[in-house]
Design an enzyme around this catalytic site. Structure first.
Site, short mmCIF file in Angstrom:
data_model
loop_
_atom_site.label_atom_id
_atom_site.label_comp_id
_atom_site.label_asym_id
_atom_site.label_seq_id
_atom_site.Cartn_x
_atom_site.Cartn_y
_atom_site.Cartn_z
N SER A 71 0.83 -1.21 0.00
CA SER A 71 0.00 0.00 0.00
C SER A 71 0.86 1.26 0.00
O SER A 71 2.01 1.26 0.44
CB SER A 71 -0.92 0.01 1.22
OG SER A 71 -1.72 -1.14 1.25
N1 SAH Z 1 -0.68 -5.09 3.89
C1 SAH Z 1 0.11 -5.42 2.71
C2 SAH Z 1 -0.62 -5.09 1.42
C3 SAH Z 1 -1.56 -6.13 1.12
S1 SAH Z 1 -2.30 -6.16 -0.48
C4 SAH Z 1 1.47 -4.79 2.76
O1 SAH Z 1 1.75 -4.02 3.68
O2 SAH Z 1 2.27 -5.08 1.87
C5 SAH Z 1 -3.68 -7.16 0.00
C6 SAH Z 1 -3.34 -8.60 0.31
O3 SAH Z 1 -4.54 -9.20 0.78
C7 SAH Z 1 -2.89 -9.41 -0.88
O4 SAH Z 1 -1.63 -9.96 -0.64
C8 SAH Z 1 -3.97 -10.49 -1.02
O5 SAH Z 1 -3.45 -11.74 -1.43
C9 SAH Z 1 -4.50 -10.56 0.39
N2 SAH Z 1 -5.86 -11.10 0.54
C10 SAH Z 1 -6.94 -10.97 -0.27
N3 SAH Z 1 -8.01 -11.62 0.23
C11 SAH Z 1 -7.60 -12.16 1.43
C12 SAH Z 1 -8.24 -12.94 2.43
N4 SAH Z 1 -9.52 -13.31 2.34
N5 SAH Z 1 -7.52 -13.32 3.52
C13 SAH Z 1 -6.21 -12.98 3.62
N6 SAH Z 1 -5.55 -12.25 2.70
C14 SAH Z 1 -6.23 -11.84 1.62
#
Ligand code: SAH
Length: 220
Positions: A71
């Protein structure tokens, strides 16, 4: 001595570029000094691919593979600030570990961070990276069945880093009374960032601003 770019292409320019980023965050309305300090402390360049490391302190989201993104620092700061506005938090759940960056930011501000990721390669890489960088209060798990990490519930904070069309009831249930949840809610391309508070009677919702997250996938 000539400044050399040491580890992963960042080296001696990083302090200056990090301070510039912090000033941008202040200009965009982030005022919580605890949050600004946490962003100053976490080496974002170590959470992304080497090829992108020189852009680590730009205020922008960057790809981390598998169609996912780390993000934008402003969004990490905004969500963290919203979550902490009610006071100190002890146990926080993050949905979507991704690179592990948001979890590392939270690790400096709360007692224990529980973070789940549904893509196994990202989960493994995030866990290894957080361990190697010494974040001992972050617990990483593959999200294989259902949503969240009910075994450690209730949490006094939940941060959702991917956007559901509607907030899943099974996730809201993992929030303690008095706790806060921050999440983007809506369809692809644009969502509203919501701050939800659990009271003894139910849930209150506050709209913060428009955001753009990858979708939350609920396929299990
Ligand atoms: N917080 C992260 C950014 C995450 S992007 C950072 O600091 O880098 C969002 C993430 O959520 C992705 O990696 C995606 O695979 C994950 N995601 C999507 N649906 C999800 C779910 N139901 N449970 C866990 N992770 C999920």
């Amino acid at each position: 001595m000539t400044p050399v770019n040491t580890r992963r292409g960042i080296g001696m320019t990083s302090a200056r570029t990090r301070e510039r980023l912090l000033q941008q965050l202040r200009d965009e309305g982030i005022h919580d000094e605890r949050v600004l300090q946490a962003l100053r402390d976490v080496p974002r360049h170590l959470f992304i691919d080497e090829a992108l490391a020189s852009r680590a302190y730009e205020n922008t989201a960057l790809p981390i593979g598998y169609g996912q993104t780390i993000s934008q620092p402003y969004i990490v700061a905004r969500m963290t600030e919203a979550l902490l506005a009610g006071g100190r938090l002890h146990r926080v759940l993050e949905i979507g570990t991704g690179s592990g960056y948001q979890a590392a930011v939270l690790a400096g501000l709360v007692d224990e961070v529980y973070t789940v990721e549904r893509l196994e390669p990202l989960m493994k890489q995030g866990r290894k990276r957080l361990r190697e960088l010494g974040y001992r209060n972050v617990h990483v798990k593959l999200s294989a069945v259902g949503i969240g990490w009910p075994q450690h519930a209730p949490y006094d904070g939940i941060l959702v880093a991917a956007a559901p069309v509607e907030l899943p009831a099974a996730l809201l249930e993992q929030l303690a009374p008095g706790g806060f949840l921050v999440a983007p809610v809506g369809g692809p391309a644009m969502q509203e960032l919501r701050l939800v508070r659990r009271t003894e009677e139910g849930f209150t919702h506050e709209r913060l601003e428009l955001v753009n997250f990858v979708p939350l996938i609920l396929d299990n």
